[in-house]
Design an enzyme around this catalytic site. Sequence first.
Site, PDB file in Angstrom:
ATOM      1  CE1 TYR A 180       0.727   1.924 -11.255  1.00  0.00           C
ATOM      2  CE2 TYR A 180      -1.277   2.609 -10.156  1.00  0.00           C
ATOM      3  CZ  TYR A 180      -0.385   1.619 -10.523  1.00  0.00           C
ATOM      4  OH  TYR A 180      -0.622   0.310 -10.147  1.00  0.00           O
ATOM      5  CE  LYS A 231      10.983  -4.192  -0.102  1.00  0.00           C
ATOM      6  NZ  LYS A 231      10.900  -5.385   0.783  1.00  0.00           N
ATOM      7  CG  ASP A 263       8.377  -7.543   1.499  1.00  0.00           C
ATOM      8  OD1 ASP A 263       8.072  -6.640   2.304  1.00  0.00           O
ATOM      9  OD2 ASP A 263       9.554  -7.956   1.373  1.00  0.00           O
ATOM     10  CG  ASP A 291      -7.296  -5.260  -7.286  1.00  0.00           C
ATOM     11  OD1 ASP A 291      -8.191  -4.499  -6.874  1.00  0.00           O
ATOM     12  OD2 ASP A 291      -6.888  -5.266  -8.451  1.00  0.00           O
TER      13      ASP A 291
END
Length: 406
Positions: A180, A231, A263, A291
Amino acid sequence: MAASMQLLNVTPFRFHSTSIPQHHSRPVIARCSATSSTAKSYNITLLPGDGIGPEVISVAKNVLNLAGSIEGIEFKFNEMPMGGAALDLTGVPLPEETLTAAKQSDAVLLGAIGGYKWDKNEKHLKPETGLLHLRQGLKVFANLRPASVLPQLVDASTLKKEVAEGVDLMVVRELTGGIYFGKPRGFGTDENGQKIGFNTEVYAEYEIDRIARIAFETARKRSGKLCSVDKANVLEASMLWRERVTAISAEYPDVELSHMYVDNAAMQLVRNPKQFDTIVTNNIFGDILSDEASMITGSIGMLPSASLGASGPGLFEPIHGSAPDIAGQDKANPLATILSAAMLLKYGLGEVKAAERIELAVLDTLNEGFRTGDIHSAGNKLVGCEEMGEQVLKSVDTKTPAASLL
């Protein structure tokens, strides 16, 4: 009751070191206080923002005032424009005056930002850009997002009862680094003349080390289990992440550390969420996983968050969005914002008794069967945002927190 009081399970740890009109749909409610004079005073910046933000902030402000007065605390509130409301008022999503007021306060309580009205704005004129700049300006790098399935709401979860019942986890999200904020970023053209967009996932060692320590401290105050999500089988930034988190684990031999690819973590959260206690992860993975975890609880309208830095005021906000479709209709669930106010008291100000009073009042209100539309089910009492706030206020006024709730 103590067993169900898991929403804000972590004991507090302190990180060392031109207002717009008030939004009230009714006058602020005054209650008799158990304390005749205040011993402490705090300056709180309120950022109602957009959509349902002003509605839920108004309710949370009343709850803060009452809990504070009972515990001998005075609050001085400064309401400032933020997000789309600030765009309409000043032309920018985070006015300099708002950021200055936030920096000078003891804590910041945010409602919600964004809405369809500003979706087509250029990036620097989007409400979400203002939120990113606020986090940067306050230097709040650690985002704590609890997700617990309360016994009163277990049937509201989309998961089977046997899967959801007893879930109690905390996501510790790195908030000011990663993709971000990484550079270079932008738009360009590739060798085939095709337009491309690009962002950079980048972390420095110190950024990983500091969020790792917060996560280990959090896990230590919970059940002593920490899962680091990355990851590392593909991304160099994640390889460094795993290396540094593993290194920091040597400082916390009492905390059991595990690693999981993102994942798999996303799958495991819906397959067997009770395997997790504390999760630490980077900015983008934390955004997504928290979320996902919130929906295990039955409604995103129930969950608070705290964003903290090494010093200065913390930023406290519900994780739900601005919900423009129901704004102004008295349909919003204010409990996530009320619980964010409790986190403000606990983590931002160290006022644990006042925080517990609010937490207990929320549980009592749910036990009484009051529900907003997002958590309503047959046999309960459907109420609006204001009425839910009134019921919490009644419980704040009558219930006394037990020491065992911590």
